[in-house]
Design an enzyme around this catalytic site. Structure first.
Site, PDB file in Angstrom:
ATOM      1  N   ASP A   1      -3.496  10.507  15.451  1.00  0.00           N
ATOM      2  CA  ASP A   1      -3.975  10.204  14.099  1.00  0.00           C
ATOM      3  C   ASP A   1      -4.709   8.863  14.069  1.00  0.00           C
ATOM      4  O   ASP A   1      -4.573   8.088  13.130  1.00  0.00           O
ATOM      5  CB  ASP A   1      -2.803  10.185  13.112  1.00  0.00           C
ATOM      6  CG  ASP A   1      -3.263  10.276  11.650  1.00  0.00           C
ATOM      7  OD1 ASP A   1      -4.382  10.780  11.420  1.00  0.00           O
ATOM      8  OD2 ASP A   1      -2.522   9.833  10.764  1.00  0.00           O
TER       9      ASP A   1
ATOM     10  N   GLU B   1       5.491   4.458   1.309  1.00  0.00           N
ATOM     11  CA  GLU B   1       5.058   3.266   0.599  1.00  0.00           C
ATOM     12  C   GLU B   1       5.403   2.064   1.472  1.00  0.00           C
ATOM     13  O   GLU B   1       6.465   2.022   2.097  1.00  0.00           O
ATOM     14  CB  GLU B   1       5.772   3.166  -0.752  1.00  0.00           C
ATOM     15  CG  GLU B   1       5.516   4.369  -1.661  1.00  0.00           C
ATOM     16  CD  GLU B   1       6.611   4.544  -2.709  1.00  0.00           C
ATOM     17  OE1 GLU B   1       7.640   3.842  -2.606  1.00  0.00           O
ATOM     18  OE2 GLU B   1       6.440   5.386  -3.599  1.00  0.00           O
ATOM     19  N   VAL B   2       4.524   1.076   1.515  1.00  0.00           N
ATOM     20  CA  VAL B   2       4.723  -0.086   2.373  1.00  0.00           C
ATOM     21  C   VAL B   2       4.831  -1.331   1.497  1.00  0.00           C
ATOM     22  O   VAL B   2       4.017  -1.531   0.581  1.00  0.00           O
ATOM     23  CB  VAL B   2       3.574  -0.247   3.390  1.00  0.00           C
ATOM     24  CG1 VAL B   2       3.848  -1.426   4.319  1.00  0.00           C
ATOM     25  CG2 VAL B   2       3.407   1.028   4.211  1.00  0.00           C
TER      26      VAL B   2
ATOM     27  N   LYS C   1       8.387   0.037   5.429  1.00  0.00           N
ATOM     28  CA  LYS C   1       7.805   1.330   5.077  1.00  0.00           C
ATOM     29  C   LYS C   1       8.917   2.240   4.577  1.00  0.00           C
ATOM     30  O   LYS C   1       9.896   2.485   5.279  1.00  0.00           O
ATOM     31  CB  LYS C   1       7.109   1.947   6.292  1.00  0.00           C
ATOM     32  CG  LYS C   1       6.403   3.261   5.992  1.00  0.00           C
ATOM     33  CD  LYS C   1       5.634   3.742   7.219  1.00  0.00           C
ATOM     34  CE  LYS C   1       4.874   5.027   6.942  1.00  0.00           C
ATOM     35  NZ  LYS C   1       4.101   5.474   8.129  1.00  0.00           N
TER      36      LYS C   1
ATOM     37  N   GLY D   1       0.834  -1.193   0.000  1.00  0.00           N
ATOM     38  CA  GLY D   1       0.000   0.000   0.000  1.00  0.00           C
ATOM     39  C   GLY D   1       0.867   1.239   0.000  1.00  0.00           C
ATOM     40  O   GLY D   1       2.100   1.172   0.105  1.00  0.00           O
TER      41      GLY D   1
ATOM     42  N   GLY E   1       0.686   5.762   0.956  1.00  0.00           N
ATOM     43  CA  GLY E   1      -0.020   6.934   1.460  1.00  0.00           C
ATOM     44  C   GLY E   1       0.852   8.151   1.288  1.00  0.00           C
ATOM     45  O   GLY E   1       1.940   8.081   0.694  1.00  0.00           O
ATOM     46  N   GLY E   2       0.409   9.259   1.822  1.00  0.00           N
ATOM     47  CA  GLY E   2       1.140  10.499   1.653  1.00  0.00           C
ATOM     48  C   GLY E   2       2.499  10.490   2.325  1.00  0.00           C
ATOM     49  O   GLY E   2       3.386  11.247   1.956  1.00  0.00           O
ATOM     50  N   MET E   3       2.696   9.636   3.343  1.00  0.00           N
ATOM     51  CA  MET E   3       3.946   9.632   4.092  1.00  0.00           C
ATOM     52  C   MET E   3       4.779   8.393   3.850  1.00  0.00           C
ATOM     53  O   MET E   3       5.783   8.192   4.509  1.00  0.00           O
ATOM     54  CB  MET E   3       3.646   9.758   5.588  1.00  0.00           C
ATOM     55  CG  MET E   3       3.638  11.188   6.084  1.00  0.00           C
ATOM     56  SD  MET E   3       5.173  12.043   5.762  1.00  0.00           S
ATOM     57  CE  MET E   3       6.292  11.138   6.806  1.00  0.00           C
TER      58      MET E   3
END
Length: 603
Positions: free
Chosen positions: A134, A25-26, A41, A19, A21-23
């Site tokens: 968060d 890649e995993v 990550k 997956g 996200g903005g912070m």
């Protein structure tokens, strides 16, 4: 550029993307040194040059590495290879809570179970001085072992005086939350974490532990209803709703929501932090209390509990030492999931409680499961009969014979909690035993010594005719308790029991006095009961909580010194769970021990 299969970051070989996200890649990766699968990550090159982003990435590593908890994702390593910064984490097999919610709401039992686990994870973080900031469905993974809290990238350390650590106290800009993959869809619906931000965060004030509890309230609402507590077509309308509006009542969105659970969630979502739950620990306790006003009554899988009765006859009453004619016709009640199974699990509550304590366990069991209410302790009894411990055992034998005759199970397992564990052990210790063949017995939180009889000692001293004296006894309870956790647990027991029983407290006093009596005399009652049970039952397991841990370890030490538990004692007979006394009622924990004991008795 995304990493390709077989690419290497230090000793980690990339297997497949998981997956982005903005912070970060995993990726799924292979640890070539230890031969295990992990999650890696990676900080994208597009943002890795920014000092503040790298600082956040490193902060996530520092925070996560300091938190060791079964419901927090484990951080294994941190590194940099060829200018690529990466974290190495536990690979959680499963799906995110956000993905699960894409298929609709969860059952009440699952919401309570997973919600309590998330609250436990937050409690661990808060006790370590860390605020998550968060919490959202995308940062919770669901695995076979339950919920796993992830992504501490926005976490902040706090001290006695509040936040510490330079720019960590500065809230992220509302328009640039680093965990938002896309700021706005084409239709104008906000996507990201604002839906879970508390009013004080939106106002730019400092977040504390209660801000995380607001977010958890939003998550619980969404788990139960399938809808967000707060939503909006624009950022402005969403923020306005959070600041001014109340979420739509859960009972309107999901009509079968238990009112008591609705109250728990509403306490999370109070606008004023002072009016919310004040700790994640308290919230976890509230979520673990079985909901007695219809929790999950609409569920039919594996089996919706129904209330059933066995009416005591004159023949039954003649078997008792106290042949009270008023007991003829008395309805002995229990709840039954009526699952078609050749395994029967019979559960018994602690002192002053009733079968509702195990409602979620009965509902979620894949075996035939029933939870019994002792004579005199039902929820709707006007006149409460009084029985001694031995007569309670005789009545339990009557019910067990009835249940076995009806269900015809291949294996029957007893599970007792607290005084219910003592009651089952004492019944099996007596000459007639259980009256039926048993495959196993799981004693959850049995008393070990007079020191572990927290509430029972108190109940034994009450005087129904002297309310002032009873109040004095209640006030002195704190003198015997050395931890806030124990006090909260006992207070919960007290309030629920006294509200149910009202002024008719003599059955409770008498039962408690007899329950405590063996521990006021010289000897080792639990060891004696265990030895007798092992002679009659293939597998007996004693499961202790944090409250009984010290006394349980002392018992084990006596066994190592003088064999007090007997030659039949086995290591798997003795388990200390790192939970509070009420935590032993967690359906997943009970299911694990039930399955272990049943598996150990397979031919």
């Amino acid at each position: 550029m995304p990493l390709t299969r077989h690419a290497r970051l230090g000793p980690y070989e990339i297997v497949a993307p998981l997956g982005a996200g903005g912070m970060g890649e995993v990726y799924r990766a292979r640890d070539t040194r230890l031969g295990r699968d992990v999650a890696v990550k990676v900080l994208p090159a597009s943002v890795s040059e920014k000092p503040e982003v790298r600082a956040r990435f490193e902060r996530e590593a520092r925070v996560a590495s300091a938190l060791n908890h079964p419901h927090i994702c484990v951080l294994h390593d941190i590194g940099c290879d060829g200018g690529i910064h990466y974290l190495v984490m536990e690979l959680v097999e499963g799906e995110s809570l956000a993905e699960r919610l894409g298929r609709g709401p969860l059952s009440t039992a699952d919401v309570l179970r997973l919600g309590a686990q998330i609250a436990d994870a937050l409690d661990r973080a808060h006790r370590a001085g860390v605020i998550h900031r968060d919490l959202k469905p995308g940062n919770v993974m669901l695995s076979k072992s339950g919920a796993k809290l992830m992504d501490f990238g926005l976490a902040r350390a706090i001290g006695p005086a509040g936040p510490v650590g330079g720019n960590l106290a500065t809230p992220p800009a509302l328009t640039q939350s680093p965990t938002i993959a896309q700021p706005l869809t084409a239709e104008g619906t906000l996507v990201g974490t604002f839906q879970y931000m508390s009013p004080e965060q939106l106002e730019g004030r400092e977040a504390d532990a209660r801000s995380d509890l607001w977010a958890l309230g939003c998550v619980l609402y969404e788990m139960a209803t399938g809808r967000r507590a707060y939503d909006g077509a624009s950022q402005a309308s969403l923020i306005s709703a959070i600041m001014k509006d109340e979420p739509r009542p859960m009972i309107e969105v999901a009509p079968m929501t238990p009112p008591s659970f609705d109250r728990v969630v509403r306490a999370c979502l109070a606008k004023d932090p002072e009016q919310r739950w004040q700790s994640a620990h308290d919230l976890a306790l509230a979520l673990r209390w079985p909901v007695g006003d219809g929790a999950g009554a609409h569920e039919t899988s594996p089996g919706a509990p129904v209330e059933r009765q066995v009416v005591l006859t004159a023949a039954h009453v003649r078997q008792l030492s106290d042949r009270n004619p008023r007991l003829v016709g008395y309805p002995l009640t229990y709840i039954d999931n009526q699952v078609d199974s050749d395994r029967l699990v019979v559960l018994l509550h602690g002192v002053g409680a009733d079968d509702g304590r195990f409602e979620n366990v009965v509902r979620t069991s894949r075996h035939r499961a029933v939870a019994i209410t002792l004579v005199g302790f039902g929820r709707r009894e006007g006149i409460r009969p009084m029985l001694g411990i031995d007569d309670h055992s005789r009545v339990l034998r009557i019910l067990l014979r009835e249940l076995v005759a009806e269900c015809r199970p291949k294996k029957t397992l007893l599970v007792g909690h607290s005084a219910g564990a003592d009651q089952f052990l004492r019944m099996v210790h007596d000459e007639p035993g259980a009256g039926v063949d048993l495959a196993g017995l799981v004693a959850l939180g049995p008393n070990v010594s007079i020191e572990t009889c927290f509430a029972t000692r108190l109940y034994a001293k009450i005087d129904a005719g002297n309310p002032a004296g009873t109040l004095t006894i209640l006030k002195t309870l704190a003198k015997d308790i050395d931890s806030l956790e124990t006090w909260l647990v006992v207070q919960s027991y007290l309030s629920q029991t006294f509200i149910k029983l009202g002024s008719n407290l003599e059955p409770l006093r008498r039962y408690s006095a007899e329950m405590v009596e063996p521990f006021e005399k010289p000897g080792d009652p639990l060891a004696e009961w265990y030895r007798a049970a092992r002679r009659r039952i293939p597998c007996v397991r004693l499961v202790f909580s944090n409250e009984e841990a010290a006394a349980a370890e002392a018992l084990l030490a006596r066994h190592l010194e003088s064999n007090v538990l007997g030659d039949d004692f086995t290591e798997d007979s003795f388990v200390i769970e790192p939970v509070h006394h009420l935590g032993l009622l967690d359906p997943a924990l009970i299911s694990r021990h039930v399955e272990d004991v049943l598996a150990s008795t397979e031919d």
